[in-house]
Design a protein around this motif. Structure first.
Motif, PDB file in Angstrom:
ATOM      1  N   MET A   1       0.842  -1.195   0.000  1.00 13.47           N
ATOM      2  CA  MET A   1       0.000   0.000   0.000  1.00 13.47           C
ATOM      3  C   MET A   1       0.882   1.250   0.000  1.00 13.47           C
ATOM      4  O   MET A   1       1.823   1.344   0.776  1.00 13.47           O
ATOM      5  CB  MET A   1      -0.926   0.013   1.224  1.00 13.47           C
ATOM      6  CG  MET A   1      -1.854   1.228   1.268  1.00 13.47           C
ATOM      7  SD  MET A   1      -2.890   1.224   2.744  1.00 13.47           S
ATOM      8  CE  MET A   1      -3.855  -0.258   2.464  1.00 13.47           C
ATOM      9  N   GLY A   2       0.593   2.223  -0.907  1.00 13.39           N
ATOM     10  CA  GLY A   2       1.377   3.423  -1.001  1.00 13.39           C
ATOM     11  C   GLY A   2       1.124   4.384   0.140  1.00 13.39           C
ATOM     12  O   GLY A   2       0.259   4.164   0.993  1.00 13.39           O
ATOM     13  N   LEU A   3       1.922   5.466   0.121  1.00 10.35           N
ATOM     14  CA  LEU A   3       1.796   6.469   1.179  1.00 10.35           C
ATOM     15  C   LEU A   3       0.416   7.109   1.178  1.00 10.35           C
ATOM     16  O   LEU A   3      -0.187   7.308   2.236  1.00 10.35           O
ATOM     17  CB  LEU A   3       2.886   7.539   1.000  1.00 10.35           C
ATOM     18  CG  LEU A   3       2.857   8.685   2.012  1.00 10.35           C
ATOM     19  CD1 LEU A   3       3.059   8.145   3.420  1.00 10.35           C
ATOM     20  CD2 LEU A   3       3.912   9.724   1.663  1.00 10.35           C
ATOM     21  N   PHE A   4      -0.108   7.419  -0.016  1.00 14.30           N
ATOM     22  CA  PHE A   4      -1.427   8.048  -0.102  1.00 14.30           C
ATOM     23  C   PHE A   4      -2.519   7.126   0.450  1.00 14.30           C
ATOM     24  O   PHE A   4      -3.434   7.569   1.139  1.00 14.30           O
ATOM     25  CB  PHE A   4      -1.735   8.413  -1.549  1.00 14.30           C
ATOM     26  CG  PHE A   4      -3.098   9.011  -1.747  1.00 14.30           C
ATOM     27  CD1 PHE A   4      -3.354  10.336  -1.405  1.00 14.30           C
ATOM     28  CD2 PHE A   4      -4.145   8.236  -2.246  1.00 14.30           C
ATOM     29  CE1 PHE A   4      -4.615  10.872  -1.576  1.00 14.30           C
ATOM     30  CE2 PHE A   4      -5.403   8.776  -2.409  1.00 14.30           C
ATOM     31  CZ  PHE A   4      -5.637  10.102  -2.088  1.00 14.30           C
ATOM     32  N   LYS A   6      -2.158   4.788   2.749  1.00 19.32           N
ATOM     33  CA  LYS A   6      -2.059   4.723   4.204  1.00 19.32           C
ATOM     34  C   LYS A   6      -2.649   5.969   4.854  1.00 19.32           C
ATOM     35  O   LYS A   6      -3.338   5.885   5.873  1.00 19.32           O
ATOM     36  CB  LYS A   6      -0.597   4.562   4.610  1.00 19.32           C
ATOM     37  CG  LYS A   6      -0.005   3.206   4.234  1.00 19.32           C
ATOM     38  CD  LYS A   6       1.433   3.097   4.714  1.00 19.32           C
ATOM     39  CE  LYS A   6       2.009   1.718   4.370  1.00 19.32           C
ATOM     40  NZ  LYS A   6       3.409   1.585   4.820  1.00 19.32           N
ATOM     41  N   ILE A   7      -2.358   7.142   4.252  1.00 21.13           N
ATOM     42  CA  ILE A   7      -2.933   8.379   4.793  1.00 21.13           C
ATOM     43  C   ILE A   7      -4.448   8.359   4.696  1.00 21.13           C
ATOM     44  O   ILE A   7      -5.158   8.755   5.634  1.00 21.13           O
ATOM     45  CB  ILE A   7      -2.357   9.595   4.054  1.00 21.13           C
ATOM     46  CG1 ILE A   7      -0.851   9.714   4.312  1.00 21.13           C
ATOM     47  CG2 ILE A   7      -3.073  10.868   4.478  1.00 21.13           C
ATOM     48  CD1 ILE A   7      -0.190  10.834   3.538  1.00 21.13           C
ATOM     49  N   LYS A   8      -4.960   7.879   3.567  1.00 25.37           N
ATOM     50  CA  LYS A   8      -6.412   7.814   3.367  1.00 25.37           C
ATOM     51  C   LYS A   8      -7.069   6.899   4.391  1.00 25.37           C
ATOM     52  O   LYS A   8      -8.066   7.255   5.024  1.00 25.37           O
ATOM     53  CB  LYS A   8      -6.720   7.333   1.952  1.00 25.37           C
ATOM     54  CG  LYS A   8      -8.198   7.151   1.673  1.00 25.37           C
ATOM     55  CD  LYS A   8      -8.437   6.603   0.271  1.00 25.37           C
ATOM     56  CE  LYS A   8      -9.915   6.342   0.030  1.00 25.37           C
ATOM     57  NZ  LYS A   8     -10.152   5.770  -1.322  1.00 25.37           N
ATOM     58  N   ASN A   9      -6.503   5.699   4.574  1.00 25.51           N
ATOM     59  CA  ASN A   9      -7.087   4.753   5.529  1.00 25.51           C
ATOM     60  C   ASN A   9      -6.966   5.258   6.962  1.00 25.51           C
ATOM     61  O   ASN A   9      -7.869   5.064   7.778  1.00 25.51           O
ATOM     62  CB  ASN A   9      -6.405   3.396   5.403  1.00 25.51           C
ATOM     63  CG  ASN A   9      -6.773   2.680   4.119  1.00 25.51           C
ATOM     64  OD1 ASN A   9      -7.850   2.903   3.559  1.00 25.51           O
ATOM     65  ND2 ASN A   9      -5.882   1.833   3.625  1.00 25.51           N
ATOM     66  N   SER A  10      -5.841   5.919   7.279  1.00 22.86           N
ATOM     67  CA  SER A  10      -5.682   6.487   8.619  1.00 22.86           C
ATOM     68  C   SER A  10      -6.711   7.583   8.868  1.00 22.86           C
ATOM     69  O   SER A  10      -7.278   7.689   9.957  1.00 22.86           O
ATOM     70  CB  SER A  10      -4.264   7.049   8.786  1.00 22.86           C
ATOM     71  OG  SER A  10      -3.301   6.026   8.664  1.00 22.86           O
ATOM     72  N   PHE A  11      -6.971   8.398   7.838  1.00 20.25           N
ATOM     73  CA  PHE A  11      -7.970   9.453   7.976  1.00 20.25           C
ATOM     74  C   PHE A  11      -9.363   8.864   8.193  1.00 20.25           C
ATOM     75  O   PHE A  11     -10.127   9.339   9.036  1.00 20.25           O
ATOM     76  CB  PHE A  11      -7.968  10.343   6.732  1.00 20.25           C
ATOM     77  CG  PHE A  11      -9.041  11.394   6.730  1.00 20.25           C
ATOM     78  CD1 PHE A  11      -8.894  12.557   7.467  1.00 20.25           C
ATOM     79  CD2 PHE A  11     -10.214  11.209   6.008  1.00 20.25           C
ATOM     80  CE1 PHE A  11      -9.892  13.522   7.476  1.00 20.25           C
ATOM     81  CE2 PHE A  11     -11.215  12.164   6.017  1.00 20.25           C
ATOM     82  CZ  PHE A  11     -11.048  13.320   6.753  1.00 20.25           C
ATOM     83  N   ILE A  12      -9.688   7.810   7.437  1.00 23.15           N
ATOM     84  CA  ILE A  12     -11.010   7.180   7.589  1.00 23.15           C
ATOM     85  C   ILE A  12     -11.161   6.591   8.984  1.00 23.15           C
ATOM     86  O   ILE A  12     -12.205   6.730   9.635  1.00 23.15           O
ATOM     87  CB  ILE A  12     -11.207   6.090   6.516  1.00 23.15           C
ATOM     88  CG1 ILE A  12     -11.266   6.728   5.115  1.00 23.15           C
ATOM     89  CG2 ILE A  12     -12.480   5.291   6.783  1.00 23.15           C
ATOM     90  CD1 ILE A  12     -11.347   5.719   3.992  1.00 23.15           C
ATOM     91  N   THR A  13     -10.099   5.951   9.473  1.00 25.27           N
ATOM     92  CA  THR A  13     -10.156   5.378  10.811  1.00 25.27           C
ATOM     93  C   THR A  13     -10.358   6.455  11.870  1.00 25.27           C
ATOM     94  O   THR A  13     -11.182   6.325  12.775  1.00 25.27           O
ATOM     95  CB  THR A  13      -8.866   4.598  11.106  1.00 25.27           C
ATOM     96  OG1 THR A  13      -8.692   3.582  10.117  1.00 25.27           O
ATOM     97  CG2 THR A  13      -8.927   3.956  12.492  1.00 25.27           C
ATOM     98  N   GLY A  14      -9.573   7.536  11.755  1.00 24.20           N
ATOM     99  CA  GLY A  14      -9.725   8.633  12.715  1.00 24.20           C
ATOM    100  C   GLY A  14     -11.087   9.273  12.646  1.00 24.20           C
ATOM    101  O   GLY A  14     -11.670   9.637  13.676  1.00 24.20           O
ATOM    102  N   LEU A 218     -14.847  -0.924  10.385  1.00 26.96           N
ATOM    103  CA  LEU A 218     -13.617  -0.317   9.903  1.00 26.96           C
ATOM    104  C   LEU A 218     -13.009  -1.162   8.803  1.00 26.96           C
ATOM    105  O   LEU A 218     -13.255  -2.367   8.713  1.00 26.96           O
ATOM    106  CB  LEU A 218     -12.615  -0.183  11.056  1.00 26.96           C
ATOM    107  CG  LEU A 218     -13.013   0.718  12.234  1.00 26.96           C
ATOM    108  CD1 LEU A 218     -11.939   0.645  13.296  1.00 26.96           C
ATOM    109  CD2 LEU A 218     -13.215   2.135  11.785  1.00 26.96           C
ATOM    110  N   PRO A 219     -12.175  -0.556   7.930  1.00 32.16           N
ATOM    111  CA  PRO A 219     -11.403  -1.364   6.988  1.00 32.16           C
ATOM    112  C   PRO A 219     -10.555  -2.375   7.742  1.00 32.16           C
ATOM    113  O   PRO A 219     -10.172  -2.155   8.891  1.00 32.16           O
ATOM    114  CB  PRO A 219     -10.552  -0.318   6.257  1.00 32.16           C
ATOM    115  CG  PRO A 219     -11.309   0.955   6.410  1.00 32.16           C
ATOM    116  CD  PRO A 219     -11.989   0.877   7.743  1.00 32.16           C
ATOM    117  N   ASP A 220     -10.241  -3.498   7.082  1.00 24.41           N
ATOM    118  CA  ASP A 220      -9.587  -4.603   7.763  1.00 24.41           C
ATOM    119  C   ASP A 220      -8.312  -4.178   8.470  1.00 24.41           C
ATOM    120  O   ASP A 220      -8.105  -4.477   9.640  1.00 24.41           O
ATOM    121  CB  ASP A 220      -9.274  -5.720   6.760  1.00 24.41           C
ATOM    122  CG  ASP A 220     -10.549  -6.336   6.213  1.00 24.41           C
ATOM    123  OD1 ASP A 220     -11.583  -6.211   6.907  1.00 24.41           O
ATOM    124  OD2 ASP A 220     -10.509  -6.926   5.134  1.00 24.41           O
TER     125      ASP A 220
END
Length: 244
Positions: A1-4, A6-14, A218-220
């Motif tokens: 998974m690219g940097l973008f 990871k940032i996207k999934n982290s934002f969704i989780t937060g 949440l995403p897996d």
């Protein structure tokens, strides 16, 4: 998974974690401001700040205690036979005044609908308002008078459209019966939905009941990470991965 990614999934989780908290804080802030509209006049009228060394928060707490106590005492007295007749006579006296009768009757119906299982409103319905394709919650009050039905040319009903989040204000609309949509929702639940701006309108079975339900949404990868953080297993798993 690219940097973008990871940032996207982290934002969704937060966002999933913080959104319920932010909405709750906003609703509490709104209700607090609404309550202060009743509390502050009591503080100023009784000059409670002078008894609390000008500490406004303590004066407001005292005002809340006084308001709650007064309401409880009135409620207790209203259950006694003597005072029940007194309050009943007062209610009848209010209904003699035309303007007071309209306001008092509407507010009393609304408060009864929200606090008791039985309601003076017939039922809760949906009508297309303010335009076609947009539905508003309405409360059926009664059939429209015959002169109105004669002008419309068909049977109509009087529908009260409460505002949200303050259902004591709203408007009366006269709607033909063929344009009224019945909905399997009690008046009490509809009033709660209006007062919470829709937040309290979801059925109980659709709300998460346990922490596991939340993590399933949440995403897996985010669910696994968040669950490890909540259980404190992050370090152990990372150490095992390094050993392997």
């Amino acid at each position: 998974m690219g940097l973008f990614g990871k940032i996207k999934n982290s934002f969704i989780t937060g966002l999933i974690l913080l959104l319920p908290l932010l909405v709750t804080v906003y609703v509490l802030y709104f209700l607090m401001n609404l309550a202060l509209g009743f509390i502050d006049p009591v503080v100023e009228t009784m000059n409670l700040s002078s008894y609390t060394a000008n500490v406004e928060a303590v004066a407001q707490v005292i005002a809340v205690v006084l308001i709650v106590t007064t309401i409880a005492v009135i409620g207790y007295l209203a259950q006694l036979r003597l005072f029940r007749q007194l309050f009943g006579g007062l209610g009848k006296a209010v209904t003699i005044i035309p303007l007071f009768r309209t306001i008092y009757g509407t507010v009393r119906q609304l408060s009864t609908s929200f606090t008791t299982k039985e309601s003076s409103f017939d039922k809760l319905v949906l009508i297309e308002f303010p335009r076609e394709g947009v539905y508003s919650i309405g409360l059926v009050t009664d059939k429209s008078p015959r002169p109105i039905r004669d002008v419309v040319g068909k049977d109509t009903q009087s529908i009260y459209l409460p505002s949200s989040p303050n259902p004591t204000s709203g408007r009366l609309v006269l709607v033909p019966e063929d344009q009224i949509h019945e909905v399997d929702l009690s008046v009490r639940k509809g009033m709660r939905m209006l007062m919470t701006t829709g937040i309290g309108g979801a059925p109980e079975e659709e709300l998460p009941r346990e922490d596991e339900d939340f993590f399933e949404q949440l995403p897996d990868e985010e669910a696994d990470a968040t669950e490890r953080i909540s259980t404190g297993d992050t370090d152990d798993e990372d150490e095992n991965e390094r050993e392997n």
